[in-house]
Design a protein around this motif. Sequence first.
Motif, PDB file in Angstrom:
ATOM      1  N   SER A 178       0.846  -1.197   0.000  1.00 48.29           N
ATOM      2  CA  SER A 178       0.000   0.000   0.000  1.00 48.29           C
ATOM      3  C   SER A 178       0.877   1.240   0.000  1.00 48.29           C
ATOM      4  O   SER A 178       1.970   1.251   0.581  1.00 48.29           O
ATOM      5  N   THR A 179       0.367   2.267  -0.634  1.00 46.09           N
ATOM      6  CA  THR A 179       1.125   3.531  -0.658  1.00 46.09           C
ATOM      7  C   THR A 179       0.615   4.492   0.425  1.00 46.09           C
ATOM      8  O   THR A 179       1.072   5.622   0.514  1.00 46.09           O
ATOM      9  N   MET A 180      -0.329   4.029   1.248  1.00 45.36           N
ATOM     10  CA  MET A 180      -0.860   4.887   2.308  1.00 45.36           C
ATOM     11  C   MET A 180       0.171   5.049   3.438  1.00 45.36           C
ATOM     12  O   MET A 180       0.911   4.123   3.754  1.00 45.36           O
ATOM     13  N   THR A 181       0.161   6.211   4.052  1.00 46.88           N
ATOM     14  CA  THR A 181       0.894   6.404   5.309  1.00 46.88           C
ATOM     15  C   THR A 181      -0.100   6.081   6.403  1.00 46.88           C
ATOM     16  O   THR A 181      -1.081   6.796   6.592  1.00 46.88           O
ATOM     17  N   TYR A 182       0.116   4.978   7.088  1.00 45.55           N
ATOM     18  CA  TYR A 182      -0.912   4.443   7.986  1.00 45.55           C
ATOM     19  C   TYR A 182      -0.761   4.977   9.405  1.00 45.55           C
ATOM     20  O   TYR A 182       0.169   4.601  10.132  1.00 45.55           O
ATOM     21  N   LEU A 183      -1.697   5.831   9.775  1.00 40.65           N
ATOM     22  CA  LEU A 183      -1.702   6.401  11.141  1.00 40.65           C
ATOM     23  C   LEU A 183      -3.088   6.232  11.752  1.00 40.65           C
ATOM     24  O   LEU A 183      -3.636   7.159  12.355  1.00 40.65           O
ATOM     25  N   ASP A 184      -3.669   5.041  11.547  1.00 37.14           N
ATOM     26  CA  ASP A 184      -5.002   4.759  12.100  1.00 37.14           C
ATOM     27  C   ASP A 184      -4.956   3.487  12.953  1.00 37.14           C
ATOM     28  O   ASP A 184      -5.848   2.646  12.905  1.00 37.14           O
ATOM     29  N   ASN A 185      -3.905   3.363  13.726  1.00 32.91           N
ATOM     30  CA  ASN A 185      -3.702   2.141  14.524  1.00 32.91           C
ATOM     31  C   ASN A 185      -4.664   2.013  15.686  1.00 32.91           C
ATOM     32  O   ASN A 185      -4.875   0.919  16.197  1.00 32.91           O
ATOM     33  N   ALA A 226      -3.663   7.946   6.073  1.00 29.14           N
ATOM     34  CA  ALA A 226      -4.769   7.235   6.741  1.00 29.14           C
ATOM     35  C   ALA A 226      -4.842   7.672   8.201  1.00 29.14           C
ATOM     36  O   ALA A 226      -3.986   7.308   9.017  1.00 29.14           O
ATOM     37  N   ILE A 227      -5.840   8.489   8.508  1.00 29.72           N
ATOM     38  CA  ILE A 227      -6.119   8.880   9.902  1.00 29.72           C
ATOM     39  C   ILE A 227      -7.632   8.757  10.074  1.00 29.72           C
ATOM     40  O   ILE A 227      -8.338   8.467   9.124  1.00 29.72           O
ATOM     41  N   ARG A 228      -8.128   9.005  11.275  1.00 28.75           N
ATOM     42  CA  ARG A 228      -9.582   8.961  11.467  1.00 28.75           C
ATOM     43  C   ARG A 228     -10.078  10.334  11.909  1.00 28.75           C
ATOM     44  O   ARG A 228      -9.438  10.992  12.724  1.00 28.75           O
ATOM     45  N   VAL A 229     -11.220  10.745  11.331  1.00 24.98           N
ATOM     46  CA  VAL A 229     -11.871  11.970  11.800  1.00 24.98           C
ATOM     47  C   VAL A 229     -13.260  11.606  12.303  1.00 24.98           C
ATOM     48  O   VAL A 229     -13.879  10.667  11.815  1.00 24.98           O
ATOM     49  N   ALA A 268      -4.687  11.066  14.843  1.00 23.75           N
ATOM     50  CA  ALA A 268      -3.592  10.237  14.305  1.00 23.75           C
ATOM     51  C   ALA A 268      -3.262   9.257  15.416  1.00 23.75           C
ATOM     52  O   ALA A 268      -3.162   9.640  16.581  1.00 23.75           O
ATOM     53  N   SER A 269      -3.131   7.980  15.080  1.00 27.34           N
ATOM     54  CA  SER A 269      -2.806   7.008  16.132  1.00 27.34           C
ATOM     55  C   SER A 269      -1.652   6.122  15.671  1.00 27.34           C
ATOM     56  O   SER A 269      -1.637   5.610  14.558  1.00 27.34           O
ATOM     57  N   LYS A 289       5.455  13.110   6.634  1.00 30.04           N
ATOM     58  CA  LYS A 289       4.524  13.096   5.486  1.00 30.04           C
ATOM     59  C   LYS A 289       3.153  13.618   5.912  1.00 30.04           C
ATOM     60  O   LYS A 289       2.489  14.354   5.190  1.00 30.04           O
ATOM     61  N   PHE A 290       2.730  13.184   7.106  1.00 27.31           N
ATOM     62  CA  PHE A 290       1.423  13.596   7.633  1.00 27.31           C
ATOM     63  C   PHE A 290       1.394  15.110   7.868  1.00 27.31           C
ATOM     64  O   PHE A 290       0.443  15.794   7.469  1.00 27.31           O
ATOM     65  N   ILE A 291       2.445  15.639   8.454  1.00 29.44           N
ATOM     66  CA  ILE A 291       2.484  17.075   8.764  1.00 29.44           C
ATOM     67  C   ILE A 291       2.508  17.896   7.462  1.00 29.44           C
ATOM     68  O   ILE A 291       1.795  18.899   7.336  1.00 29.44           O
TER      69      ILE A 291
END
Length: 395
Positions: free
Chosen positions: A13-20, A345-348, A368-369, A381-383
Motif C-alpha cells: 500500500s502507498t498509504m501512510t498508515y496512522l489509524d492504529n 490514513a487517519i480517522r476523523v 492520528a494514532s 509526510k502527515f504534517i
Amino acid sequence: MSYKKFFPYFQNSTMTYLDNGATTQKPQSVIDSEIEYYTHYCANTHRSNFGDANKATIEFENTRKHLQQFINAKDSSEIIFTKGVTESINFIANSFAKDFKTVIISSLEHHANIVPWHMQNRTLGEGLEVVGYKENFAFDFEEFESLLQKNPNSFVSVTHISNVFGTINDIKKICTLAHKYDSYVMIDGAQSLAHTKIDVQDIDCDFFTVSGHKTFAPTGVGAIYIKQELQDKIAPYQTGGATIKSVTYEKSELLPSPYRYEAGTQNIAGVIGFAKALQLIDTIGYETIEKQEHTLYEYLHNELEKIEEVVLYNTTKDSVGSKSFNIKGLLHDDVGILLDKQKIAIRVGHHCAMPIMEKLHLKGTIRASLAFYNEIEDIDKFITALKKAISMLKD
Ligand code: PLP
C-alpha cells in the motif's frame, strides 16, 4: 531498524498508515498461520479426535497459554476467548455486573463501555456514575473515592488508555481504591496491549479485556481475563455446544472455566494467529516498543504544536497511541478528505466517544494514532499533507 518489513501491508500500500487506534496491520507470521490452518489442518477444536483436529486444539490452547504468560495471569483458565473487547464487556455486563446497584465508568470511555450499561436502563445518577477528569484528562481520584464512599460494592469499568487522547489511566491505583470499597474492576484494554506491558496480577484487576485486532492479530478475536477466584460466581453469557460436561432433557452441567464461557465454534484461525502477534511483540520487546512510541508521540505532538491553526487537547505526558486535535475554523471531515487524497490514513469524527466530544463541545476531532512500526518519516509526510490541506481549505 524498520519494523515495517514484518508487515506486508507496507510493501503493498502507498498509504501512510496512522489509524492504529482503529486497527493495526498484521505481520506476515499472523497471515501465514491463518493460511497454514485453513490449508493444512482445518478442523474444529475440542471435539473430534483425529490428527488435524487434535493439532487445531493444541494450537488453540497454546495461544491461551501464551496469552496467560503474556499478561501474567496465574492460570490458563483465567483466559477466555471472545470476538474482542466489545464482546468481552458485553459478556460481563450481562452476567456478573448486571445486578450491581451502581456501575462506575470514566469520562473517556468508548461506546463499548457505555452503551451496554445504558441497555440495562442505567442512566446518569440512576445506576451509572461517571468519574470526571482533571488537567490533561487525568482521572479524578478524589471524585472516584467520593463516588465509592457513597456507593460501596459497585462495579467499576474503566478504560486503560483513551482511544481519543491516548491518556493512560493509573489502573493499579483504580483497582486498589475500588477494592477498598468492596468493588470490582473491569479494565477496557482495547488500546493497551499494542503499546505497553500488562501484568494483571500486579494491577490486581478482576477483569481485563483484550482486543486481538488492535494488537497485530486478526479481526474477530480477543479475550477476557477473569480472576480465578471469581469464576464460580460468573454465569455464562452464552451457552451451547462445547460448554457442557453433560446434558439430559432435565438439565445441563457446565464445564469449568474457560470452556463454560466459550460457546459454539470459536474463531480458530484467529486465535492461532493471535499467538503469532504476541510472539512478534515478545521478539521486539515492550522496552523497545515503548521507547520507539514515546519518541514518535513526542515528535508528533511537537510538530503539531508548531502549526498555528492546530488546537491540541492534551500534552504528551502520560499519553500513548492516539493524538486528537482540530484545526481552527475548519471542519475535521474536510481535513480528513484532503488527507486521504494525499494518502494519509487517519480517522476523523467522534471516535465512538460521543459523550466526551459533547462535554468538550466538539463534533469530532482529527486523530492520528501510532504503532511501533511507524517512523518519523510517516509523521513528516502527515504534517506536510496537513499543512497543504489547511492552506487549500483556508483559501
Ligand atoms: N474500547 C476502546 C477504548 C476501543 O478503542 C475500542 C475500539 O476502537 C473498543 C473498546 C472496541 O474494541 P473491539 O474492536 O475489540 O471490540
